[in-house]
Enzyme design. Structure first.
Site, mmCIF file in Angstrom:
data_model
loop_
_atom_site.group_PDB
_atom_site.id
_atom_site.type_symbol
_atom_site.label_atom_id
_atom_site.label_comp_id
_atom_site.label_asym_id
_atom_site.label_seq_id
_atom_site.Cartn_x
_atom_site.Cartn_y
_atom_site.Cartn_z
ATOM 1 N N ASN A 135 0.726 -1.074 -0.196
ATOM 2 C CA ASN A 135 0.115 -0.034 0.079
ATOM 3 C C ASN A 135 0.645 1.119 0.253
ATOM 4 O O ASN A 135 0.365 2.351 0.305
ATOM 5 C CB ASN A 135 -0.876 -0.166 1.400
ATOM 6 C CG ASN A 135 -1.831 -1.446 1.113
ATOM 7 O OD1 ASN A 135 -1.863 -2.099 2.061
ATOM 8 N ND2 ASN A 135 -2.500 -1.412 0.307
ATOM 9 N N VAL A 183 1.898 6.994 0.665
ATOM 10 C CA VAL A 183 1.033 6.025 1.448
ATOM 11 C C VAL A 183 -0.386 6.098 0.530
ATOM 12 O O VAL A 183 -0.967 7.185 0.363
ATOM 13 C CB VAL A 183 0.780 6.431 2.613
ATOM 14 C CG1 VAL A 183 0.006 5.575 3.544
ATOM 15 C CG2 VAL A 183 2.372 6.473 3.340
ATOM 16 N N CYS A 184 -0.951 4.992 0.511
ATOM 17 C CA CYS A 184 -2.264 4.957 -0.227
ATOM 18 C C CYS A 184 -3.145 4.263 0.795
ATOM 19 O O CYS A 184 -3.112 2.959 0.497
ATOM 20 C CB CYS A 184 -2.260 4.267 -1.461
ATOM 21 S SG CYS A 184 -3.757 3.733 -2.509
ATOM 22 N N ILE A 185 -3.953 4.695 1.754
ATOM 23 C CA ILE A 185 -4.799 4.288 2.611
ATOM 24 C C ILE A 185 -5.892 5.017 2.625
ATOM 25 O O ILE A 185 -6.141 6.177 2.194
ATOM 26 C CB ILE A 185 -4.358 3.913 4.021
ATOM 27 C CG1 ILE A 185 -3.953 5.075 4.495
ATOM 28 C CG2 ILE A 185 -3.580 2.659 4.306
ATOM 29 C CD1 ILE A 185 -3.460 4.997 6.113
#
Lengths: 165, 540
Positions: A81, A88-90
């Site tokens: 992720n 950051v990819c959340i």
């Protein structure tokens, strides 16, 4: 004149420094500019990230908290992720109304009642439990799924690198 | 349980007495849980004392780096202020009275159709973005918001009572002396540790708020008992070493902190403030009723939103003009400004009658928004020239700067003119003056010229050939200068240098050598026809 955003950021800074959550340190890089923060995140225990301390940068928009900040790791991260450039990819960092893939629940996404503390805690739990449904780093996601041992070796190498060993 | 015991402890009359000996039996009486902890700690209190600073010091250390704390514009009371005092249970109480979006005390609180409460302005801004409640993400409409009068009253009254209560809560620890501070400190640490074990950390504030809510009520009932009669006796007594009392409120603090404290001293406001509030305290909701009786103004009407896609730029601008708000900027900025104006204006309608602001004030708020988040905040905007921009005035006002810039550029050009001259001589008249890339000037394809100006100038031609060879051989951007080429071009270079020195701004140069391009000031066409000496033709 200070904007609502910097006031709120200041409050969060105050909260974080007087009442810090475990494993996380964060604050503005310089006190002149409340909109760029640095954060140190400890690798969660019982994961290959254990023992590491990861430096990340948070950039806040001028209309914070209506829109979420952007978070980027400044050290090498091998994680499904985290984009190869460190971003950051959340879901908690995704602005409302921006869901091109329709895989996230609305409740998981950014809302003005979230905070830096919640973001950092979410990132810690993301490190422990990657979400490979919509990976940012496809190679890492595949490796995590298929060759877990190799994935963990790379992560541990990065931990050592982040500590300068 | 621990919470309950602390509660009794604070509301009991003995608390006021400054003698530490009284305290131990009092707490011992409360509950078995705390009894053991207190008994454990009182014997070692003197050992603990040095490591645990008195509360005022502790709170200073807990708050921020000194530079931030001193900045008076950033004087930010926060619910965590209570944590270091003897009333940590007030932390969740205060947190419950703060808006979850801006983290300030509720300001004109409104309740949504999903029963969540926010500041009017905060929720209106959120709805303008995605039309959802930030807490539960259910759909939300701005025109369904209703003022939450009870919360408004509680938040205002709490704010009025806060400085005094906080002061007392801080002062109490001092009165209890060295035994109390470590004891309460321990307890607090223990609490936090418990929370961690149960994994409550992530949602700490919310959960503790829920769990302690009944307790908060008890405390508020007890508050008046503590507040009125402990005023005077409590304050001017125990002052720790290295501390001085504030001249107004007598609260002990470090000497260097006094100066910053005085402007915000709660006691200074208390004298006017709390007396009044205390007399009012008996009525539950006095203000709305009283105000309504006197009020002659009709209730304010909220503005309704526009359906922006239906409006073209012109009619949108017209709408903004009718509302009396600025009409400059792009369409997107107009829309955003209109939305923000609706937020500001409508949230003002949610205020109590006496707190409602005049339109002038609201316009100033809009201006502030414009500066921090709106059209004037983005760097992008500053590059776009506004329609009513007065270019001439601007040019006049900044003439000196422009002149300086021009002079700088000319000076730099002069410094580099020597090497440039070399190549200028070697290139055709047309291309040299504005050519910043030396390498290009030396390329062979530039040399042929229909008028062959260097046909008879053997020295110049040979220097060109030499340069071209060097360029081809070394492939370097600019071949090193040799004495040879320098000599050949020396005269012209000198002339050019002299002329540049003497040319005043804005004058077309006279040009005895017939090389017009070098001597013309930058960005300026020669005003007189230039004569090519060799061919005697006039080039324009």
């Amino acid at each position: 004149m200070t904007s609502q955003a910097s006031k709120r950021l200041f409050k969060e800074y105050r909260d974080l420094s007087s009442n810090p959550p475990d494993g996380v340190t964060a604050g503005p890089v310089t006190e002149d500019d409340m909109f760029v923060w640095e954060a140190f995140i400890e690798g969660p225990e019982d994961t290959p990230f254990e023992g590491g301390v990861f430096l990340a940068e948070l950039r806040f928009p001028k209309d914070y908290p209506l829109a979420p900040p952007k978070m980027k790791f400044l050290v090498e991260m091998w994680h499904p992720n985290v984009y190869p450039n460190g971003e950051v990819c959340i879901s908690i960092l995704h602005p409302p109304g921006d869901d091109p893939h329709h895989y996230e629940q609305a409740s998981e996404r950014w809302s003005p009642i979230q905070s830096v503390e919640k973001i950092l805690i979410s990132v810690m739990s993301m490190l422990a439990e990657p979400n490979d449904e919509s990976p940012a780093n496809v190679d890492a996601a595949r490796m995590w799924r298929e060759k877990r041992a190799e994935y963990e070796r790379i992560v541990r190498d990065n931990v050592r690198k982040s500590l300068g060993l | 349980m621990a919470f309950q015991s602390r509660l009794k402890f604070f509301s009991s009359p003995q608390v006021k007495t400054p003698i530490p000996d009284d305290k131990a039996p009092d707490t011992a009486r409360s509950t078995p849980g705390t009894k053991t902890s207190c008994d454990d700690e009182s014997p070692i209190a003197s050992l603990d004392a040095p490591s645990t600073p008195p509360p005022s010091q502790r709170s200073a250390a807990l708050s921020l780096p000194a530079t931030l704390a001193m900045e008076s514009s950033f004087e930010l009371p926060d619910s965590t202020d209570w944590l270091a005092t003897s009333l940590p249970a007030f932390e969740p109480l205060e947190a419950a009275l703060r808006c979850e979006v801006c983290k300030e005390f509720y300001n004109k609180p409104v309740i949504t159709s999903c029963a969540h409460t926010f500041c009017s302005l905060c929720i209106r801004r959120c709805i303008a973005i995605d039309g959802k409640c930030p807490a539960c993400k259910s759909a939300c409409q701005a025109d369904k918001l209703q003022p939450n009068i009870a919360v408004r009253e509680i938040a205002t009254k709490f704010q009025e009572a806060r400085p005094k209560a906080l002061e007392l809560a801080c002062a109490k620890d001092n009165d209890d002396g060295e035994t109390a501070a470590p004891a309460s400190g321990r307890k607090r640490k223990r609490e936090v540790a418990d929370g961690d074990e149960e994994g409550r950390r992530t949602t700490r504030s919310r959960q503790t708020r829920r769990s302690t809510r009944p307790g908060d009520e008890i405390i508020t009932h007890d508050m008046p008992v503590v507040i009125p009669d402990s005023d005077e006796e409590n304050e001017d007594e125990y002052i720790p070493d290295g501390m001085v009392p504030c001249p107004i409120c007598k609260k002990p603090m470090k000497e260097e902190a006094v100066f910053n404290h005085i402007p915000i001293c709660p006691a200074a406001q208390k004298d006017t403030g709390t007396r009044k509030t205390r007399s009012r305290k008996d009525y539950a909701f006095p203000n709305p009723l009283q105000a309504r009786r006197k009020d002659n103004d009709p209730p304010p009407t909220r503005l309704s939103g526009l359906h922006y896609p239906m409006l073209n730029d012109k009619s949108l601008r017209k709408r903004l003009q009718d509302l009396g708000i600025p009409t400059w900027g792009t369409r997107q900025q107009l829309v955003k400004r209109h939305q923000e104006w609706l937020n500001i204006y409508n949230s003002n309608c949610d205020a109590s009658d006496e707190a409602r602001k005049p339109k002038q004030e609201l316009l100033r708020e809009l201006e502030d928004w414009e500066r921090t988040q709106g059209g004037r905040a983005t760097a992008k905007e500053s590059h776009i020239m506004r329609k009513d921009f007065d270019g001439q005035n601007y040019a006049m006002a900044h003439k000196n700067q422009f002149d300086d810039l021009i002079a700088n550029v000319r000076k730099r050009a002069k410094e580099t003119s020597k090497p440039r001259e070399e190549k200028v001589e070697s290139t055709p008249a047309g291309s040299s003056g504005s050519d910043p890339q030396p390498a290009q000037a030396d390329k062979p394809e530039f040399t042929p010229d229909p008028r062959h100006p260097y046909e008879n100038n053997e020295a110049a031609l040979s220097s060109i050939r030499q340069k071209v060879e060097e360029a081809n051989r070394t492939d370097s951007a600019f071949p090193p200068l040799s004495h040879n080429t320098k000599d050949a071009n020396m005269k012209a270079a000198q002339d050019a240098g002299i002329h540049q020195d003497k040319i005043p701004l804005g004058f077309a140069p006279e040009n005895p050598l017939g090389n017009p391009t070098r001597k013309v000031p930058m960005f300026r066409m020669p005003e007189e026809p230039v004569v090519d000496v060799e061919s005697s033709t006039t080039i324009q």
